[in-house]
Motif scaffolding. Sequence first.
Motif, PDB file in Angstrom:
ATOM      1  N   GLY A 194       9.107  -5.138  -7.789  1.00 24.57           N
ATOM      2  CA  GLY A 194       8.992  -6.591  -7.769  1.00 24.57           C
ATOM      3  C   GLY A 194       7.560  -7.069  -7.686  1.00 24.57           C
ATOM      4  N   SER A 195       6.666  -6.422  -8.438  1.00 26.62           N
ATOM      5  CA  SER A 195       5.231  -6.697  -8.288  1.00 26.62           C
ATOM      6  C   SER A 195       4.720  -7.812  -9.184  1.00 26.62           C
ATOM      7  N   SER A 196       5.502  -8.231 -10.183  1.00 30.35           N
ATOM      8  CA  SER A 196       5.085  -9.359 -11.018  1.00 30.35           C
ATOM      9  C   SER A 196       4.977 -10.607 -10.147  1.00 30.35           C
ATOM     10  N   GLY A 197       3.845 -11.282 -10.214  1.00 28.20           N
ATOM     11  CA  GLY A 197       3.656 -12.494  -9.426  1.00 28.20           C
ATOM     12  C   GLY A 197       2.981 -12.277  -8.093  1.00 28.20           C
ATOM     13  N   VAL A 198       2.816 -11.021  -7.680  1.00 30.18           N
ATOM     14  CA  VAL A 198       2.080 -10.740  -6.445  1.00 30.18           C
ATOM     15  C   VAL A 198       0.589 -10.924  -6.733  1.00 30.18           C
ATOM     16  N   PRO A 199      -0.143 -11.692  -5.914  1.00 30.89           N
ATOM     17  CA  PRO A 199      -1.574 -11.905  -6.160  1.00 30.89           C
ATOM     18  C   PRO A 199      -2.344 -10.593  -6.257  1.00 30.89           C
ATOM     19  N   ASP A 200      -3.374 -10.595  -7.093  1.00 28.65           N
ATOM     20  CA  ASP A 200      -4.135  -9.370  -7.351  1.00 28.65           C
ATOM     21  C   ASP A 200      -4.715  -8.759  -6.081  1.00 28.65           C
ATOM     22  N   ASP A 201      -5.202  -9.603  -5.178  1.00 26.02           N
ATOM     23  CA  ASP A 201      -5.820  -9.055  -3.976  1.00 26.02           C
ATOM     24  C   ASP A 201      -4.795  -8.313  -3.119  1.00 26.02           C
ATOM     25  N   GLN A 202      -3.546  -8.784  -3.109  1.00 24.74           N
ATOM     26  CA  GLN A 202      -2.513  -8.094  -2.346  1.00 24.74           C
ATOM     27  C   GLN A 202      -2.112  -6.769  -3.011  1.00 24.74           C
ATOM     28  N   ILE A 203      -2.114  -6.761  -4.335  1.00 21.74           N
ATOM     29  CA  ILE A 203      -1.838  -5.504  -5.055  1.00 21.74           C
ATOM     30  C   ILE A 203      -2.916  -4.474  -4.724  1.00 21.74           C
ATOM     31  N   ARG A 204      -4.173  -4.895  -4.786  1.00 21.10           N
ATOM     32  CA  ARG A 204      -5.280  -3.966  -4.496  1.00 21.10           C
ATOM     33  C   ARG A 204      -5.184  -3.419  -3.079  1.00 21.10           C
ATOM     34  N   LYS A 205      -4.856  -4.286  -2.128  1.00 16.97           N
ATOM     35  CA  LYS A 205      -4.750  -3.821  -0.750  1.00 16.97           C
ATOM     36  C   LYS A 205      -3.589  -2.848  -0.592  1.00 16.97           C
ATOM     37  N   ALA A 206      -2.468  -3.138  -1.250  1.00 14.68           N
ATOM     38  CA  ALA A 206      -1.317  -2.230  -1.180  1.00 14.68           C
ATOM     39  C   ALA A 206      -1.676  -0.856  -1.731  1.00 14.68           C
ATOM     40  N   ILE A 207      -2.427  -0.824  -2.813  1.00 19.12           N
ATOM     41  CA  ILE A 207      -2.860   0.456  -3.394  1.00 19.12           C
ATOM     42  C   ILE A 207      -3.778   1.187  -2.425  1.00 19.12           C
ATOM     43  N   SER A 208      -4.649   0.454  -1.748  1.00 19.50           N
ATOM     44  CA  SER A 208      -5.553   1.088  -0.782  1.00 19.50           C
ATOM     45  C   SER A 208      -4.789   1.698   0.391  1.00 19.50           C
ATOM     46  N   LEU A 209      -3.550   1.231   0.617  1.00 24.13           N
ATOM     47  CA  LEU A 209      -2.736   1.712   1.733  1.00 24.13           C
ATOM     48  C   LEU A 209      -1.706   2.769   1.307  1.00 24.13           C
ATOM     49  N   GLY A 210      -1.776   3.222   0.055  1.00 27.88           N
ATOM     50  CA  GLY A 210      -0.930   4.337  -0.361  1.00 27.88           C
ATOM     51  C   GLY A 210       0.093   4.065  -1.433  1.00 27.88           C
ATOM     52  N   VAL A 211       0.134   2.855  -1.988  1.00 27.67           N
ATOM     53  CA  VAL A 211       1.023   2.602  -3.126  1.00 27.67           C
ATOM     54  C   VAL A 211       0.445   3.306  -4.349  1.00 27.67           C
ATOM     55  N   ARG A 212       1.263   4.107  -5.007  1.00 25.16           N
ATOM     56  CA  ARG A 212       0.791   4.904  -6.145  1.00 25.16           C
ATOM     57  C   ARG A 212       1.550   4.604  -7.433  1.00 25.16           C
ATOM     58  N   LYS A 213       2.618   3.840  -7.354  1.00 26.42           N
ATOM     59  CA  LYS A 213       3.375   3.418  -8.542  1.00 26.42           C
ATOM     60  C   LYS A 213       3.705   1.948  -8.352  1.00 26.42           C
ATOM     61  N   VAL A 214       3.381   1.137  -9.362  1.00 27.81           N
ATOM     62  CA  VAL A 214       3.627  -0.301  -9.283  1.00 27.81           C
ATOM     63  C   VAL A 214       4.486  -0.711 -10.473  1.00 27.81           C
ATOM     64  N   ASN A 215       5.632  -1.303 -10.188  1.00 25.43           N
ATOM     65  CA  ASN A 215       6.573  -1.709 -11.230  1.00 25.43           C
ATOM     66  C   ASN A 215       6.277  -3.114 -11.728  1.00 25.43           C
ATOM     67  N   ILE A 216       6.253  -3.267 -13.051  1.00 23.23           N
ATOM     68  CA  ILE A 216       6.033  -4.576 -13.670  1.00 23.23           C
ATOM     69  C   ILE A 216       7.040  -4.765 -14.797  1.00 23.23           C
ATOM     70  N   ASP A 217       7.799  -5.846 -14.724  1.00 27.89           N
ATOM     71  CA  ASP A 217       8.735  -6.189 -15.793  1.00 27.89           C
ATOM     72  C   ASP A 217       8.655  -7.677 -16.113  1.00 27.89           C
ATOM     73  N   THR A 218       8.819  -8.526 -15.094  1.00 30.15           N
ATOM     74  CA  THR A 218       8.891  -9.973 -15.317  1.00 30.15           C
ATOM     75  C   THR A 218       7.654 -10.512 -16.026  1.00 30.15           C
ATOM     76  N   ASN A 219       6.457 -10.079 -15.628  1.00 32.61           N
ATOM     77  CA  ASN A 219       5.238 -10.573 -16.278  1.00 32.61           C
ATOM     78  C   ASN A 219       5.214 -10.251 -17.764  1.00 32.61           C
ATOM     79  N   ILE A 220       5.743  -9.078 -18.132  1.00 34.41           N
ATOM     80  CA  ILE A 220       5.800  -8.713 -19.552  1.00 34.41           C
ATOM     81  C   ILE A 220       6.783  -9.619 -20.282  1.00 34.41           C
ATOM     82  N   ARG A 221       7.942  -9.842 -19.686  1.00 28.71           N
ATOM     83  CA  ARG A 221       8.935 -10.723 -20.305  1.00 28.71           C
ATOM     84  C   ARG A 221       8.369 -12.126 -20.498  1.00 28.71           C
ATOM     85  N   GLU A 222       7.670 -12.628 -19.479  1.00 32.93           N
ATOM     86  CA  GLU A 222       7.094 -13.970 -19.565  1.00 32.93           C
ATOM     87  C   GLU A 222       6.109 -14.072 -20.725  1.00 32.93           C
TER      88      GLU A 222
END
Length: 284
Positions: free
Chosen positions: A209-237
């Motif tokens: 559910g990462s489409s629509g999450v602000p970029d700074d929050q995505i970057r912080k999540a990656i810094s904390l160990g997120v290694r796979k990020v799912n994107i679907d809605t943004n592509i559909r839009e």
Amino acid sequence: MALVPVADLLVQAEKGGYAVGAFNANNMEIVQAIMEAARLEKAPVIMQASQGAIQYAGLDFITGMVKIAAGDEDIPVALHLDHGTSFEQVIRCIRGGFTSVMYDGSKLPLEENIAITKKVIEIARAVGVSVEAELGKIGGTEDNVSVDEREAMFTDPEEARYFVEQTGVDSLAVAIGTAHGQYKGEPRLDFDRLAKIRQLTNIPIVLHGSSGVPDDQIRKAISLGVRKVNIDTNIREAFVGKMREELAKNEREIDPRKILGPAREAAVEIIREKIRLFGSAGRI
């Protein structure tokens, strides 16, 4: 290039401190767009199919399109089942050539989720297929997988530790404040919870559910160990938005290529943006 398991891509992402984008392959043009974006950005990529996409296009068509696209480029590509909610669906995808599967037992009691996940892992590992699981409920709707937002529950870190110890799963999707589909407000991710889950499990974390999450929050999540990020809605839009734009220019247009071609290019651009955001550009 032959398809690779998601786990292989996440090992490299862990070493490099970045995340790999997992983009939903809903039709031929989007498969082409994902591959083109990966080629231009020199990035590993995950093409994933939901149960809805498989029902729409057919398992053989999804697998065939991704294999053809991956075969044209020297780029690591994984074919992943997104939100497989039945053991039978997962096994069909493994037999069909998927290199990674997600068994989503998050709606089940914990011990039942563990038991079925272990069965999936036993079969998948025997043929070199990696496995993702999920704990906690992610709000919103994704194809046929729905959770009432009021019932959405965050992942418990101690439960995550126990689940990973019992199953040995390759990666874990967690609920920390994201939602499937379009957001009604700005999401606020629970980073303390994410950090605790990562500390206790020590495996790659997946953000749905990462489409629509602000970029700074995505970057912080990656810094904390997120290694796979799912994107679907943004592509559909981006894809459907461009189709509407093209049709508005000429309502009498009947050549689908003149509508879907520009839509494909719009998808390429949004996927390239996400790849750069995740830090996976230039990794091959």
